[in-house]
Design an enzyme around this catalytic site. Structure first.
Site, PDB file in Angstrom:
ATOM      1  N   LYS A 198       0.832  -1.207   0.000  1.00 19.89           N
ATOM      2  CA  LYS A 198       0.000   0.000   0.000  1.00 19.89           C
ATOM      3  C   LYS A 198       0.861   1.249   0.000  1.00 19.89           C
ATOM      4  CE  LYS A 198      -3.928  -2.263   2.207  1.00 19.89           C
ATOM      5  NZ  LYS A 198      -4.559  -2.661   3.466  1.00 19.89           N
TER       6      LYS A 198
ATOM      7  N   GLN B 217      -4.892  -1.367   9.581  1.00 13.57           N
ATOM      8  CA  GLN B 217      -4.803  -2.707   9.000  1.00 13.57           C
ATOM      9  C   GLN B 217      -5.350  -3.746   9.986  1.00 13.57           C
ATOM     10  OE1 GLN B 217      -3.553  -3.516   5.792  1.00 13.57           O
ATOM     11  NE2 GLN B 217      -4.405  -5.508   6.283  1.00 13.57           N
TER      12      GLN B 217
ATOM     13  N   ASP C  40     -11.461   2.657   3.911  1.00 14.81           N
ATOM     14  CA  ASP C  40     -11.837   1.239   3.841  1.00 14.81           C
ATOM     15  C   ASP C  40     -13.356   1.072   3.836  1.00 14.81           C
ATOM     16  OD1 ASP C  40     -10.215  -0.914   3.400  1.00 14.81           O
ATOM     17  OD2 ASP C  40      -9.673  -1.256   5.485  1.00 14.81           O
TER      18      ASP C  40
END
Length: 297
Positions: free
Chosen positions: A55, A99, A122
């Site tokens: 990422k 994460q 997200d």
């Protein structure tokens, strides 16, 4: 019947990232805004380490500003929430991603609740989930967004198509169903309690498998000509004994690829299908968030 067309997520994602990089450059030149993404990793989970590194690299490659916050396994929930609060308030950060999974002493639900919905790239907050379900502009979860792009590219107009989503997670199954519904599909969400799952799946023009059970979907589950999107990913030792002994692994999806490919009209491979789309859509969400937070879109 000819083998199914392979849906090349890797190539699609590369094109998407190139488009995003052009838009980032234009945003910088015309408005002086550089989209910024902050990723927070707690602990030493090996797969998460790889995802976070990828990422960061792809964010920078797209011309965006990238921050990675690596916190030890012993980080308390309050310490993590303090980092999230700081990033929520940081004007150079437009997207914040924690994460998952986080260590068991930290509540994932509490972490999600602490995220600013405007920076929730997200798409996990209740606000963004509600906006998506209501047909309002939302930062939607990246993996189903990527799946939707691949489905539209493979089929074109989805109106009236029958879709089955196997899996009901907040990150994948539920938002995937909402997106297909918004595209005028007739949608069924199937899951571990569904009775006679093969017969349910067999009705579908579009099958999205996202349950994390290796090669669960067999050829006789699939309607001839259906589009099959495999979101699952399970890691096994390599088939070759020497490679396995050396620690080499192979990735397998939720779909029995070789046999389903003989029946389906189009199918995503694992790897190289859905996976590359997830980070590309994360970059797209960060760009969208930067525009909205800057009053440009």
């Amino acid at each position: 019947m000819a083998q199914a067309k392979l849906i090349d997520g890797k190539a699609f994602a590369a094109d998407l990232r190139a488009t995003i990089a052009e838009e980032v450059a234009a945003l910088k030149a015309e408005h002086g805004v550089t989209p910024g993404l902050a990723v927070v990793l707690v602990g030493e989970d090996p797969a998460s380490q790889v995802y976070v590194r990828n990422k960061g690299e792809q964010t920078t490659a797209a011309g965006m500003y990238s921050e990675t916050h690596r916190l030890p396994e012993t980080t308390t929930q309050d310490e993590l929430l303090a980092v999230v609060a700081k990033l929520n308030a940081d004007p150079k950060i437009h997207g914040v991603l924690v994460q998952f999974p986080v260590p068991p002493h930290i509540s994932q639900m509490d972490v999600v609740a602490a995220l600013s919905p405007d920076k929730d790239v997200d798409g996990l907050t209740v606000t963004n989930a509600g906006r998506l379900a209501s047909g309002l502009p939302a930062l939607a979860p990246c993996t189903p967004t990527g799946c939707m792009m691949l489905i539209k590219d493979a089929i074109g107009d989805l109106k009236g198509k029958t879709a089955v989503v196997i899996g009901r997670s907040n990150l994948m199954g539920k938002p995937m169903a909402q997106m297909l519904l918004a595209a005028d599909c007739t949608v069924t969400i199937a899951h571990s309690r569904s009775q006679d799952l093969p017969s349910i799946v067999r009705q579908a023009d579009i099958v999205v498998a996202a349950v994390g059970r290796a090669e669960m979907v067999k050829a006789d589950w699939v309607k001839p000509g259906a589009v099959v999107i495999d979101v699952g990913i399970t890691r096994f030792p390599a088939r070759d004994p020497e490679a396995a002994a050396a620690g080499k692994t192979r990735l397998v999806g939720d779909v029995a690829f070789d046999e389903v490919r003989e029946v389906a009209g189009a199918i995503t491979p694992v790897p190289g299908g859905v996976g590359p789309m997830t980070i590309a859509c994360l970059l797209a969400n960060t760009l969208t968030a930067a525009k909205r937070l800057s009053g440009i879109a």
